[in-house]
Write a protein that holds these residues in place. Sequence first.
Motif, mmCIF file in Angstrom:
data_model
loop_
_atom_site.group_PDB
_atom_site.id
_atom_site.type_symbol
_atom_site.label_atom_id
_atom_site.label_comp_id
_atom_site.label_asym_id
_atom_site.label_seq_id
_atom_site.Cartn_x
_atom_site.Cartn_y
_atom_site.Cartn_z
ATOM 1 N N VAL A 1 3.418 18.929 15.152
ATOM 2 C CA VAL A 1 2.566 20.072 14.867
ATOM 3 C C VAL A 1 2.912 20.553 13.464
ATOM 4 C CG1 VAL A 1 1.967 22.401 15.573
ATOM 5 C CG2 VAL A 1 2.507 20.689 17.301
ATOM 6 N N GLU A 2 1.894 20.675 12.640
ATOM 7 C CA GLU A 2 2.104 21.118 11.264
ATOM 8 C C GLU A 2 2.426 22.610 11.264
ATOM 9 O OE1 GLU A 2 2.666 20.248 7.415
ATOM 10 O OE2 GLU A 2 1.982 18.805 8.902
ATOM 11 N N ILE A 3 3.601 22.937 10.776
ATOM 12 C CA ILE A 3 4.036 24.331 10.738
ATOM 13 C C ILE A 3 3.930 24.815 9.297
ATOM 14 C CG2 ILE A 3 5.950 25.912 11.107
ATOM 15 C CD1 ILE A 3 6.946 24.024 13.279
ATOM 16 N N THR A 4 3.088 25.798 9.086
ATOM 17 C CA THR A 4 2.929 26.368 7.761
ATOM 18 C C THR A 4 3.429 27.803 7.772
ATOM 19 O OG1 THR A 4 0.708 27.149 8.253
ATOM 20 C CG2 THR A 4 0.910 24.927 7.321
ATOM 21 N N GLU A 5 3.564 28.343 6.598
ATOM 22 C CA GLU A 5 4.014 29.730 6.490
ATOM 23 C C GLU A 5 3.001 30.678 7.129
ATOM 24 O OE1 GLU A 5 5.232 33.033 3.128
ATOM 25 O OE2 GLU A 5 4.978 30.947 2.541
ATOM 26 N N GLU A 6 1.721 30.359 6.954
ATOM 27 C CA GLU A 6 0.666 31.207 7.512
ATOM 28 C C GLU A 6 0.695 31.190 9.037
ATOM 29 O OE1 GLU A 6 -2.114 33.965 7.630
ATOM 30 O OE2 GLU A 6 -1.226 33.227 5.776
ATOM 31 N N LEU B 1 3.318 30.626 10.945
ATOM 32 C CA LEU B 1 4.502 31.378 11.372
ATOM 33 C C LEU B 1 4.278 32.885 11.245
ATOM 34 C CD1 LEU B 1 7.381 29.211 9.885
ATOM 35 C CD2 LEU B 1 6.745 29.454 12.285
ATOM 36 N N ARG B 2 3.584 33.296 10.179
ATOM 37 C CA ARG B 2 3.290 34.725 10.017
ATOM 38 C C ARG B 2 2.406 35.226 11.151
ATOM 39 N NH1 ARG B 2 4.962 37.389 5.938
ATOM 40 N NH2 ARG B 2 5.847 36.326 4.161
ATOM 41 N N GLN B 3 1.442 34.418 11.570
ATOM 42 C CA GLN B 3 0.579 34.831 12.680
ATOM 43 C C GLN B 3 1.348 34.842 13.992
ATOM 44 O OE1 GLN B 3 -2.692 32.099 12.561
ATOM 45 N NE2 GLN B 3 -3.967 33.500 11.367
ATOM 46 N N ARG B 4 2.197 33.864 14.187
ATOM 47 C CA ARG B 4 2.943 33.771 15.450
ATOM 48 C C ARG B 4 3.888 34.956 15.636
ATOM 49 N NH1 ARG B 4 6.887 28.806 17.161
ATOM 50 N NH2 ARG B 4 7.503 29.655 19.164
ATOM 51 N N PHE B 5 4.590 35.335 14.578
ATOM 52 C CA PHE B 5 5.548 36.433 14.674
ATOM 53 C C PHE B 5 4.976 37.764 14.223
ATOM 54 C CE2 PHE B 5 8.312 32.643 14.196
ATOM 55 C CZ PHE B 5 8.905 32.710 15.449
ATOM 56 N N GLU B 6 3.668 37.793 13.962
ATOM 57 C CA GLU B 6 2.947 39.008 13.581
ATOM 58 C C GLU B 6 3.593 39.695 12.378
ATOM 59 O OE1 GLU B 6 2.563 41.421 17.055
ATOM 60 O OE2 GLU B 6 1.416 39.908 18.136
ATOM 61 N N LEU B 7 3.831 38.925 11.343
ATOM 62 C CA LEU B 7 4.414 39.458 10.119
ATOM 63 C C LEU B 7 3.310 39.843 9.142
ATOM 64 C CD1 LEU B 7 7.251 36.848 9.568
ATOM 65 C CD2 LEU B 7 7.486 39.157 10.444
ATOM 66 N N PRO B 8 3.564 40.845 8.322
ATOM 67 C CA PRO B 8 2.544 41.216 7.329
ATOM 68 C C PRO B 8 2.493 40.193 6.199
ATOM 69 C CG PRO B 8 4.505 42.539 7.010
ATOM 70 C CD PRO B 8 4.734 41.736 8.267
ATOM 71 N N ASP B 9 1.538 40.384 5.326
ATOM 72 C CA ASP B 9 1.426 39.503 4.164
ATOM 73 C C ASP B 9 2.675 39.643 3.300
ATOM 74 O OD1 ASP B 9 -1.050 38.635 4.930
ATOM 75 O OD2 ASP B 9 -2.112 40.215 3.825
ATOM 76 N N PRO B 10 3.073 38.589 2.588
ATOM 77 C CA PRO B 10 4.272 38.684 1.749
ATOM 78 C C PRO B 10 4.053 39.637 0.572
ATOM 79 C CG PRO B 10 3.137 36.627 1.342
ATOM 80 C CD PRO B 10 2.445 37.282 2.503
ATOM 81 N N GLN B 11 5.140 40.108 0.025
ATOM 82 C CA GLN B 11 5.068 41.014 -1.110
ATOM 83 C C GLN B 11 4.558 40.261 -2.328
ATOM 84 O OE1 GLN B 11 8.780 42.880 -1.976
ATOM 85 N NE2 GLN B 11 7.883 44.374 -3.357
ATOM 86 N N GLU B 12 3.580 40.836 -2.978
ATOM 87 C CA GLU B 12 2.998 40.208 -4.167
ATOM 88 C C GLU B 12 4.005 40.252 -5.314
ATOM 89 O OE1 GLU B 12 0.020 38.712 -4.529
ATOM 90 O OE2 GLU B 12 -0.397 39.045 -2.404
ATOM 91 N N LEU B 13 3.924 39.265 -6.176
ATOM 92 C CA LEU B 13 4.841 39.204 -7.304
ATOM 93 C C LEU B 13 4.290 39.890 -8.544
ATOM 94 C CD1 LEU B 13 6.016 35.499 -6.952
ATOM 95 C CD2 LEU B 13 7.131 37.559 -6.113
ATOM 96 N N ARG B 14 2.983 39.715 -8.792
ATOM 97 C CA ARG B 14 2.355 40.261 -10.005
ATOM 98 C C ARG B 14 1.342 41.325 -9.636
ATOM 99 N NH1 ARG B 14 1.049 36.180 -14.577
ATOM 100 N NH2 ARG B 14 0.329 38.192 -15.257
ATOM 101 N N SER B 15 1.102 42.208 -10.562
ATOM 102 C CA SER B 15 0.170 43.302 -10.326
ATOM 103 C C SER B 15 -1.263 42.870 -10.580
ATOM 104 C CB SER B 15 0.512 44.481 -11.239
ATOM 105 O OG SER B 15 0.372 44.085 -12.584
ATOM 106 N N ASP B 16 -2.183 43.553 -9.894
ATOM 107 C CA ASP B 16 -3.605 43.463 -10.185
ATOM 108 C C ASP B 16 -4.152 44.886 -10.051
ATOM 109 O OD1 ASP B 16 -3.439 43.767 -7.475
ATOM 110 O OD2 ASP B 16 -4.736 42.094 -6.951
ATOM 111 N N GLN B 17 -5.448 45.039 -10.071
ATOM 112 C CA GLN B 17 -6.021 46.390 -10.050
ATOM 113 C C GLN B 17 -5.707 47.134 -8.756
ATOM 114 O OE1 GLN B 17 -7.500 48.283 -12.335
ATOM 115 N NE2 GLN B 17 -6.993 46.671 -13.808
#
Length: 167
Positions: free
Chosen positions: A56-61, A63-79
């Motif tokens: 089974v292909e395990i991706t970061e996305e 795993l985030r859905q399985r453990f109900e984690l929020p989106d990762p912290q962004e590195l760069r700013s935008d508007q």
Amino acid sequence: MQIHTLNKAAIINELQFGVGINHAVQDGRRADFALILSMFSEDVRDNTPVEHIDRVEITEESLRQRFELPDPQELRSDQSAYAISAKQAELFHSSGLPSAKLSHYLKPEVLTYLPEDTHGFPEDVYHSLSAHQHRKLGETEPKKLMPVDLYNHLIQAQRSYQIHAQI
């Protein structure tokens, strides 16, 4: 002829010989025992039952859905990062540090605020570039190669110039 027959037999282990290998050992027939052992397959995968395991292909996305984690912290700013930062500053001034921390944990702000429209360069480096380099950074499409019939176009242009010059 017998050698080809033995090669096609595909002998994998001692169970295919029955009691032949046992009699060779008991009677002390070393040549027969060596011959039987030489006919066994040397590939361990032939002797060991192997099950095919579906990976089974395990991706970061996933795993985030399985453990109900929020989106990762962004590195760069935008508007949108400026609005999040302003909201957290407002919560800090109105409700204190615990409220700002909670807001940061729910929706983290970016790690760094970089200038926009500098194509990833620091501001002082970007402003030190020449106008030609600014133009090259702003190009989105790659430059087209020279046309295949460039020589014909040049000759045609020269001939039309000569005709207009004579008139």
